[in-house]
Design an enzyme around this catalytic site. Sequence first.
Site, mmCIF file in Angstrom:
data_model
loop_
_atom_site.group_PDB
_atom_site.id
_atom_site.type_symbol
_atom_site.label_atom_id
_atom_site.label_comp_id
_atom_site.label_asym_id
_atom_site.label_seq_id
_atom_site.Cartn_x
_atom_site.Cartn_y
_atom_site.Cartn_z
ATOM 1 N N LYS B 207 -41.510 117.885 5.704
ATOM 2 C CA LYS B 207 -41.736 118.881 6.576
ATOM 3 C C LYS B 207 -43.018 119.647 6.606
ATOM 4 O O LYS B 207 -44.087 119.136 7.147
ATOM 5 C CB LYS B 207 -40.574 120.085 6.524
ATOM 6 C CG LYS B 207 -39.236 119.124 6.773
ATOM 7 C CD LYS B 207 -38.214 120.293 6.495
ATOM 8 C CE LYS B 207 -36.606 119.428 6.879
ATOM 9 N NZ LYS B 207 -36.505 119.072 8.248
ATOM 10 N N THR B 236 -34.955 101.106 -5.182
ATOM 11 C CA THR B 236 -35.425 100.790 -3.970
ATOM 12 C C THR B 236 -37.076 100.969 -4.010
ATOM 13 O O THR B 236 -37.477 101.193 -5.190
ATOM 14 C CB THR B 236 -34.926 102.635 -3.402
ATOM 15 O OG1 THR B 236 -35.024 102.122 -2.065
ATOM 16 C CG2 THR B 236 -35.919 103.547 -3.915
ATOM 17 N N THR B 322 -22.485 121.474 13.474
ATOM 18 C CA THR B 322 -23.511 122.162 12.675
ATOM 19 C C THR B 322 -23.584 123.780 12.504
ATOM 20 O O THR B 322 -23.976 124.355 11.498
ATOM 21 C CB THR B 322 -25.144 121.826 13.297
ATOM 22 O OG1 THR B 322 -24.927 120.330 13.632
ATOM 23 C CG2 THR B 322 -26.185 122.390 12.211
#
Lengths: 418, 418
Positions: B207, B236, B322
């Site tokens: 962000k 990963t 939401t």
Amino acid sequence: MGRNGLTLAEMKRTLDKYGTGAGGTRNIAGHNRHAIRLESELATLHKHQAALVFSSCFVANDAVLSLLGQKLKDLVIFSDELNHASMIQGIRNSRAKKHVFKHNDLAHLESLLASYPKNTPKLIAFESVYSMCGSIAPIEKICDLADKYGALTFLDEVHAVGMYGPHGAGVAEHLDFASHLKAGINQPENSQTIMNRIDMITGTLGKAYGTVGGYVTGKASLIDWIRSYAPGFIFTTTLPPAVMAGSTSAIRYQRSTLQDRILQQKNTRYVKNNLNSLGIPVIPNPSHIVPVLVGNAADAKSASDLLLEKHNIYVQAINFPTVPIGQERLRITPTPGHGPELSNQLISALDSVFKELDLQRIDQWAAEGGLCGVGDPEAVPIEHIWTDAQLALKDADLHPNVVDPVIEPIGVSSGVAV
Amino acid sequence: MGRNGLTLAEMKRTLDKYGTGAGGTRNIAGHNRHAIRLESELATLHKHQAALVFSSCFVANDAVLSLLGQKLKDLVIFSDELNHASMIQGIRNSRAKKHVFKHNDLAHLESLLASYPKNTPKLIAFESVYSMCGSIAPIEKICDLADKYGALTFLDEVHAVGMYGPHGAGVAEHLDFASHLKAGINQPENSQTIMNRIDMITGTLGKAYGTVGGYVTGKASLIDWIRSYAPGFIFTTTLPPAVMAGSTSAIRYQRSTLQDRILQQKNTRYVKNNLNSLGIPVIPNPSHIVPVLVGNAADAKSASDLLLEKHNIYVQAINFPTVPIGQERLRITPTPGHGPELSNQLISALDSVFKELDLQRIDQWAAEGGLCGVGDPEAVPIEHIWTDAQLALKDADLHPNVVDPVIEPIGVSSGVAV
């Protein structure tokens, strides 16, 4: 210019035009032409209707398997015992009933499937290339069992995409090599391919394709369903445009040439053959993985350390719990760049390390009755999955409709304004 | 050159030198100087001992919370009802016992904590800025309760890092603004800061920092434990070097200047004040989030569509699940780049859309008794967390030991050869 150069140039171009990050989730401001193009490219690659990109294939496996187990009522999951941690986590988090079948053991899998009524929803989760031993799943026969007992199939091609098949779509594509070679980007006519028989294929953009991210492909309705319900897809920032554009470029390049795949396999054969003739024990397998059997954790660690410190070669030791105790190994994966010169350095370094640490060679394993197929008198010779005829192919043998690696201007392909 | 320019340049430089991807997991070939530098930068930012980077903060929250709940015997987790989906998933997958407390409700949280003996292991999981309503947690008082009842604290600063605090470390840093401003990159002397009282802080690089990825910070022993056990970290592919180097650059730049944070807050005040004077209902909150109350899903969708189609402004409608039914809203987040000119366009567009769709204004909500603090006669005025005095600060007020935004040569900072 090689794959990396193309991908690199595309990433820099995208950085300049679209900035450093996507800035949001796919549903809130982070959806863009790069995601659309990449998913379109992945669907084309696997000849499935649709694809969905995740932060990683760990997330893709975890999200998809846990969603299936949570939402498909009474689903029973059948999971290969060597499945990757991400699949194990997804199955565990799904809380669905599960059975673990012996590695690549069709009889065991069938006995488990047969213990349920045909109308019980079932899912078989497995990989194509297993990374720690290099084994390859009997994909076609697993599809046959899936048909016979009414099971969905979930195939992880993480260690195969970019490296198998005439276009790099993985082992499922490789098994119908001639048909897909002839058909190019289209479905082969009048034939049901193995790739098409698989319900879901997952793969990574972080290994052969050289960037980061993971995905699932399948029927459009299934992909829409995953898109609508998987929290691991919905509530996370989209990969940066540059990463997605670079991935598209890498996939497209690998679809347009056989040479990297062929070179990797030739290099693998060279290493395996030369190690075998020195009596250095390679666990037999049909893939590009070269697992060198050491047999205990301390020696595996010492061998890895010696290779790095004395020979400037980094090879990871693989110990328990990744492999069973007593089967500790070094895992080598030749790339297209590891030609004979570099391989000779590795081979003589390994020979030196085996001498210095007095590690068991093939004849010693044979004297003990063999292990993991090394020195096993009853072991059946394993054939490489890439045949000699396939290794002799040229790029001119690819269908002309395979996309040219020249990158088209951004925004042309998707036709969707974002 | 702004943040994005610096980050962009660093990413391109790293792409050229280190290629498109990390090529492996952190434990197998994917560990590198970029990861070390980024984690060192993050630990310094939050003044914690160590940090660990994940594919995303979704993965960080999921991996850390599920690990804690699985490994800490008898752990009970107390979770704010508005916590993000990633935290809910992590808590669910941990299978630990959990209690959901009413949003930011200290009395409810305390009553739940008090129902267990002090020696029962406890964890309070919460966020600093809640993204859908812009509310901010009473972090200090939650720390007090954690001390009183013997609970660990897990704080998600995803919507705050880069945007709060003298160095962008988030709300926990912001609450001790003067001390941290004076101390620069050091711990303030003779004071226990709120940031230090938090056991784990998670944040995103996707962000305010503009790239992708997530992380957790905390005590070195705790971070080592997570590094050793969390499958979502271990199995990963590492983020690309360019992404990690770009993130480090962005964090470092935001630590060295207050101006982006101050501009974002000034722009937010401008939008909130002007909407309020037009009677457009902004749900009151102390943060940079501007939630415009609409009150039903169809109107929220229509308003979003109209803004895009007629006014060329993209604002996402936020509907159930939401937010609760009846509290549907538009969510606006001004950036430092959304100055008065752009804001005026938004404000007049919103005014036009509210007219066209005949949406309820503040006086109409007031006539109905108010909702979400809009038109509520008993609502206490909410103060911005950035005070007027803080908004008047100059970069010269920052401690001189804050790192200069000029990027040093790669490999100098960590001192670790990789």
